[in-house]
Design an enzyme around this catalytic site. Structure first.
Site, PDB file in Angstrom:
ATOM      1  N   LYS A  47       0.834  -1.218   0.000  1.00  0.00           N
ATOM      2  CA  LYS A  47       0.000   0.000   0.000  1.00  0.00           C
ATOM      3  C   LYS A  47       0.864   1.262   0.000  1.00  0.00           C
ATOM      4  O   LYS A  47       0.691   2.153  -0.834  1.00  0.00           O
ATOM      5  CB  LYS A  47      -0.931   0.025   1.231  1.00  0.00           C
ATOM      6  CG  LYS A  47      -1.763  -1.230   1.440  1.00  0.00           C
ATOM      7  CD  LYS A  47      -2.699  -1.096   2.612  1.00  0.00           C
ATOM      8  CE  LYS A  47      -2.010  -0.947   3.948  1.00  0.00           C
ATOM      9  NZ  LYS A  47      -1.294  -2.128   4.434  1.00  0.00           N
ATOM     10  N   GLU A 174      -2.286   6.196   6.000  1.00  0.00           N
ATOM     11  CA  GLU A 174      -2.832   5.982   7.352  1.00  0.00           C
ATOM     12  C   GLU A 174      -2.957   7.309   8.124  1.00  0.00           C
ATOM     13  O   GLU A 174      -2.318   7.505   9.158  1.00  0.00           O
ATOM     14  CB  GLU A 174      -1.965   4.984   8.123  1.00  0.00           C
ATOM     15  CG  GLU A 174      -1.976   3.618   7.466  1.00  0.00           C
ATOM     16  CD  GLU A 174      -1.313   2.553   8.309  1.00  0.00           C
ATOM     17  OE1 GLU A 174      -1.400   2.650   9.537  1.00  0.00           O
ATOM     18  OE2 GLU A 174      -0.722   1.641   7.733  1.00  0.00           O
TER      19      GLU A 174
END
Lengths: 287, 260
Positions: A47, A174
């Protein structure tokens, strides 16, 4: 949301030098202008690497990796941008650790710093700063020291600092990892507002319930491969999705059961998804 | 970070005027070894900070206590190596009066400079220091480093505290030991993880700075600006008077402590 793609990748494959396996394997997807794409995946799924490619960090800053395939940002091949700073003028990247992104002592200076480096005129700078502070709910923090902020406050400040640069694409790695539910909601609502204003957003996060609620589409990465791309509902109800929550699981099982003729299922799949994500149930929407 | 926000005279003063002030104190302290002049300079610094910044010796005595052994050592050394009549003797070892006065003068010089720097750091935000240096002609890349260093000092302190806690929860009392040698061992143990942590972090910091345009060619703008007010002119003029007074005292007033 527009139908014009802001980001396009075709056959994106990447291997870190010395690594046994590829970090990204033949990745192809589009992100449309004004869309929020949520990327899910276990640790090591690729990711963050994908975000680094889209921001030009690989290969301009990280030199131990090289990628093959096409990456197109706002209609231009990423190689045509030539440098990291040229890409950064269009693409804002928020890294995982807020601590390494706060490089000034006071919050107000932190927000202004990137604009100062780019020579933004003072009135416009003040305008953008005020807007970012309002959007990310950090107006009371403007005169605080950056080192004295809580983890969640730091995260909101770094996202706001990138927003101040007015990028057309924002990549968030995040961004809510240190936020409590209220802080998470505040950031996700701000991100939704940005998308509604035409900014394209790609978010990597583990809080699937938040992504499902705010993202237009989700993409699941697994060991560098795209396992699924679709709307939150499509991803959550896929038979093989590791992200399917238990409540949807039960609803799907009930759906498949051969119940007594005429018996109404206690919980439909749509209702289960709605309960889990906190979104309004389908019948409420219809009303 | 020493800086504490406030609205005292020194807090509101232009950092360039304050830089001029500390340069004057530094130059005066380094240009004389006369104890009376250095004591007067130290007294002026202490009184000025008390009136202009609300900083009494109570707020910085802990730092002064640290340099007292250094002053004692300097005085002892000077009293042994300098010539002239002895102030007192221990057996066959004579302690030079001139050396004692010189040692005390060097110690007082350190105190005057230390207190002055303390006052400057407490009343001037790191970003103001950086901006003042930039306005005085230091290239932005270098002037920014002062505020950058102040930003990451607390982070290093936090990291050191975490490492000390991690060591103590695993049974080591070195970090909290009253024995300075054991505490020194704890610091040595912390060095390697702190160095590795800093190296790892530096890559991400440089990336995030580059992404936000640090080092870009072309004109920079600056949200904040500095303004030289009447009080700043008064501060500079006062320091000029202090220089004139110090020069007159140095040349015209005989040293009452001079060794005859």
């Amino acid at each position: 949301m527009s139908t014009a793609p802001a980001i396009t990748t075709r056959g994106l494959t990447l291997r870190y030098s010395g690594a046994e396996r590829r970090a990204l394997e033949d990745i192809s997807f589009d992100v449309f202008t004004g869309e929020i794409l949520g990327i899910l995946g276990a640790t090591g799924a690729g990711k963050s690497t994908l975000l680094q490619v889209l921001a030009g960090v690989i290969p301009h800053h990280e030199h131990d990796a090289a990628f093959r395939g096409d990456v197109n940002i706002l209609g231009r091949d990423i190689d045509d941008y030539g440098s990291l700073t040229a890409i950064a003028a269009e693409v804002g990247l928020v890294l995982q650790d807020p601590e390494v992104q706060l490089v000034n002592t006071v919050v107000r200076e932190e927000l202004a710093w990137g604009m100062e480096n780019r020579g933004v005129p003072i009135p416009e700078m003040q305008q953008r700063l005020d807007r970012a502070a309002e959007l990310f709910d950090i107006t009371p923090l403007l005169d605080r020291f950056t080192h004295a902020l809580s983890g969640g406050e730091k995260q909101r400040v770094v996202v706001a600092a990138v927003y101040c640069l007015s990028p057309r694409i924002i990549l968030l790695d995040e961004p809510t990892s240190e936020l409590d539910p209220a802080g998470t909601e505040s950031v996700m609502k701000a991100v939704r507002t940005l998308a509604d204003e035409g900014v394209t957003v790609v978010i990597v996060d583990h809080k699937i319930e938040e992504l499902a609620l705010y993202a237009d589409r989700l993409m699941v990465l697994d060991s560098g491969n795209v396992r699924a791309v679709g709307t939150p509902r499509e991803i959550l109800t896929r038979g093989d999705s590791p992200y399917r929550p238990q409540v949807v699981d039960v609803a799907l099982e009930l759906d498949m059961m051969d119940l007594w003729p005429g018996t109404k299922l206690p919980l439909g799949v749509d209702e289960a998804v709605a309960i889990w994500t906190g979104a309004p149930a389908p019948e409420e929407v219809q009303q | 970070m020493l800086y504490r926000p406030g609205s005292t005279f020194f807090h509101r003063s232009d950092p360039r005027a304050k830089l001029f002030t500390i340069l004057v104190v530094l130059a005066l302290a380094l240009s004389t070894t006369r104890l009376d002049v250095l004591l007067a300079l130290t007294a002026i610094v202490i009184v000025a900070l008390a009136i202009g910044a609300g900083l009494t010796p109570r707020s910085y005595w802990k730092a002064l206590v640290v340099i007292l052994p250094l002053i004692a050592l300097l005085t002892l050394l000077q009293s042994l190596v300098q010539g002239g009549p002895a102030a007192f003797s221990l057996g066959s070892v004579g302690f030079s009066r001139h050396g004692i006065l010189l040692g005390l003068a060097l110690g007082t010089r350190l105190m005057a400079m230390g207190i002055c720097f303390y006052g400057f750091s407490v009343t001037t935000s790191p970003s103001d220091i950086s901006l003042a240096l930039n306005r005085l002609g230091v290239p932005y890349k270098f002037s920014y480093l002062t505020s950058f260093a102040f930003r990451f000092l607390p982070l290093m302190q936090d990291e050191a505290r975490t490492l000390l806690t991690a060591m103590s929860v695993r049974g080591s009392d070195e970090g909290t030991s009253p024995n300075p040698f054991r505490r020194g061992k704890a610091i040595v143990r912390m060095l390697f993880p702190m160095l590795m942590g800093s190296l790892k972090r530096s890559g991400d910091i440089s990336l995030s700075m580059e992404l936000r345009g640090y080092g870009l060619k072309g004109p920079r703008t600056c949200l904040r600006s500095l303004h030289f007010h009447g009080r700043d002119v008064a501060l500079v003029l006062t320091m000029v008077l202090v220089v004139v007074a110090a020069v007159l005292v140095q040349w015209q007033v005989p040293n009452p402590l001079a060794v005859r």
